[in-house]
Design a protein around this motif. Sequence first.
Motif, PDB file in Angstrom:
ATOM      1  N   ARG A 177      32.977  40.105  39.161  1.00  0.00           N
ATOM      2  CA  ARG A 177      34.198  40.915  39.078  1.00  0.00           C
ATOM      3  C   ARG A 177      35.142  40.563  40.222  1.00  0.00           C
ATOM      4  N   ARG A 178      34.589  40.281  41.391  1.00  0.00           N
ATOM      5  CA  ARG A 178      35.412  39.882  42.533  1.00  0.00           C
ATOM      6  C   ARG A 178      36.189  38.608  42.196  1.00  0.00           C
ATOM      7  N   SER A 179      35.520  37.651  41.568  1.00  0.00           N
ATOM      8  CA  SER A 179      36.170  36.407  41.164  1.00  0.00           C
ATOM      9  C   SER A 179      37.300  36.687  40.164  1.00  0.00           C
ATOM     10  N   ALA A 180      37.050  37.582  39.221  1.00  0.00           N
ATOM     11  CA  ALA A 180      38.076  37.950  38.234  1.00  0.00           C
ATOM     12  C   ALA A 180      39.275  38.598  38.916  1.00  0.00           C
ATOM     13  N   LEU A 181      39.007  39.481  39.879  1.00  0.00           N
ATOM     14  CA  LEU A 181      40.094  40.160  40.585  1.00  0.00           C
ATOM     15  C   LEU A 181      40.882  39.191  41.463  1.00  0.00           C
ATOM     16  N   LEU A 182      40.205  38.216  42.058  1.00  0.00           N
ATOM     17  CA  LEU A 182      40.915  37.200  42.840  1.00  0.00           C
ATOM     18  C   LEU A 182      41.841  36.379  41.945  1.00  0.00           C
ATOM     19  N   ASP A 183      41.394  36.085  40.725  1.00  0.00           N
ATOM     20  CA  ASP A 183      42.238  35.378  39.763  1.00  0.00           C
ATOM     21  C   ASP A 183      43.458  36.226  39.409  1.00  0.00           C
ATOM     22  N   LEU A 184      43.221  37.512  39.185  1.00  0.00           N
ATOM     23  CA  LEU A 184      44.327  38.421  38.886  1.00  0.00           C
ATOM     24  C   LEU A 184      45.280  38.519  40.074  1.00  0.00           C
ATOM     25  N   ALA A 185      44.752  38.568  41.284  1.00  0.00           N
ATOM     26  CA  ALA A 185      45.594  38.629  42.477  1.00  0.00           C
ATOM     27  C   ALA A 185      46.518  37.415  42.555  1.00  0.00           C
ATOM     28  N   ALA A 186      45.999  36.240  42.209  1.00  0.00           N
ATOM     29  CA  ALA A 186      46.819  35.021  42.215  1.00  0.00           C
ATOM     30  C   ALA A 186      47.931  35.106  41.168  1.00  0.00           C
ATOM     31  N   MET A 187      47.617  35.655  40.001  1.00  0.00           N
ATOM     32  CA  MET A 187      48.641  35.797  38.960  1.00  0.00           C
ATOM     33  C   MET A 187      49.693  36.830  39.365  1.00  0.00           C
ATOM     34  N   LEU A 188      49.272  37.917  40.007  1.00  0.00           N
ATOM     35  CA  LEU A 188      50.223  38.924  40.474  1.00  0.00           C
ATOM     36  C   LEU A 188      51.146  38.338  41.535  1.00  0.00           C
ATOM     37  N   GLU A 189      50.598  37.531  42.427  1.00  0.00           N
ATOM     38  CA  GLU A 189      51.408  36.880  43.461  1.00  0.00           C
ATOM     39  C   GLU A 189      52.440  35.942  42.833  1.00  0.00           C
ATOM     40  N   ALA A 190      52.003  35.156  41.856  1.00  0.00           N
ATOM     41  CA  ALA A 190      52.925  34.243  41.176  1.00  0.00           C
ATOM     42  C   ALA A 190      54.029  35.016  40.466  1.00  0.00           C
ATOM     43  N   CYS A 191      53.677  36.111  39.838  1.00  0.00           N
ATOM     44  CA  CYS A 191      54.665  36.941  39.144  1.00  0.00           C
ATOM     45  C   CYS A 191      55.646  37.546  40.139  1.00  0.00           C
ATOM     46  N   ALA A 192      55.127  38.069  41.244  1.00  0.00           N
ATOM     47  CA  ALA A 192      55.978  38.733  42.238  1.00  0.00           C
ATOM     48  C   ALA A 192      56.972  37.771  42.886  1.00  0.00           C
ATOM     49  N   THR A 193      56.618  36.512  42.957  1.00  0.00           N
ATOM     50  CA  THR A 193      57.489  35.540  43.625  1.00  0.00           C
ATOM     51  C   THR A 193      58.309  34.681  42.665  1.00  0.00           C
ATOM     52  N   THR A 194      58.229  34.974  41.377  1.00  0.00           N
ATOM     53  CA  THR A 194      58.996  34.224  40.376  1.00  0.00           C
ATOM     54  C   THR A 194      59.991  35.151  39.702  1.00  0.00           C
ATOM     55  N   PRO A 195      61.273  35.066  40.058  1.00  0.00           N
ATOM     56  CA  PRO A 195      62.280  35.947  39.466  1.00  0.00           C
ATOM     57  C   PRO A 195      62.274  35.893  37.941  1.00  0.00           C
ATOM     58  N   GLY A 196      62.351  37.066  37.325  1.00  0.00           N
ATOM     59  CA  GLY A 196      62.418  37.165  35.873  1.00  0.00           C
ATOM     60  C   GLY A 196      61.082  37.007  35.169  1.00  0.00           C
ATOM     61  N   SER A 197      59.989  37.036  35.909  1.00  0.00           N
ATOM     62  CA  SER A 197      58.684  36.817  35.281  1.00  0.00           C
ATOM     63  C   SER A 197      57.989  38.128  34.933  1.00  0.00           C
ATOM     64  N   TYR A 198      56.990  38.015  34.068  1.00  0.00           N
ATOM     65  CA  TYR A 198      56.185  39.149  33.617  1.00  0.00           C
ATOM     66  C   TYR A 198      54.729  38.741  33.579  1.00  0.00           C
ATOM     67  N   LEU A 199      53.861  39.712  33.794  1.00  0.00           N
ATOM     68  CA  LEU A 199      52.426  39.515  33.625  1.00  0.00           C
ATOM     69  C   LEU A 199      51.998  40.421  32.481  1.00  0.00           C
ATOM     70  N   TRP A 200      51.414  39.831  31.446  1.00  0.00           N
ATOM     71  CA  TRP A 200      50.994  40.593  30.272  1.00  0.00           C
ATOM     72  C   TRP A 200      49.487  40.777  30.280  1.00  0.00           C
ATOM     73  N   PHE A 201      49.062  42.013  30.118  1.00  0.00           N
ATOM     74  CA  PHE A 201      47.658  42.335  29.913  1.00  0.00           C
ATOM     75  C   PHE A 201      47.491  42.590  28.425  1.00  0.00           C
ATOM     76  N   LEU A 202      46.669  41.800  27.767  1.00  0.00           N
ATOM     77  CA  LEU A 202      46.453  41.962  26.331  1.00  0.00           C
ATOM     78  C   LEU A 202      45.194  42.776  26.127  1.00  0.00           C
ATOM     79  N   GLY A 203      45.342  43.954  25.554  1.00  0.00           N
ATOM     80  CA  GLY A 203      44.212  44.851  25.352  1.00  0.00           C
ATOM     81  C   GLY A 203      43.307  44.405  24.228  1.00  0.00           C
ATOM     82  N   ASP A 204      42.300  45.187  24.017  1.00  0.00           N
ATOM     83  CA  ASP A 204      41.254  44.939  23.035  1.00  0.00           C
ATOM     84  C   ASP A 204      41.784  44.591  21.685  1.00  0.00           C
TER      85      ASP A 204
END
Length: 87
Positions: free
Chosen positions: A60-87
């Motif tokens: 789970r730590r590895s998964a959260l680190l991956d998510l942290a990297a995606m959140l960082e990329a989203c936060a630093t890229t103007p006009g970007s979105y991060l989509w969570f696709l549910g079940d």
Amino acid sequence: MLRSSYGYGEGLALSGLDLHHSGVLGRVDPYGDTVINEQEAEPAGRQILALIERCPTEYRRSALLDLAAMLEACATTPGSYLWFLGD
């Protein structure tokens, strides 16, 4: 789409972590789709870093680190979105 992450499955499920139903990550719907914009990604990134510190398993730590990297990329890229696709 710049990046995707499908390899973690349940490891990325935030419902098992103590989110206190607050902050941006507290509104991620595990069954429906949730979109986070660049302004929301920065506080979510801070929230995810706190979750990583209390993470119960390495997987789970590895998964959260991956998510942290995606959140960082989203936060630093103007006009970007991060989509969570549910079940």
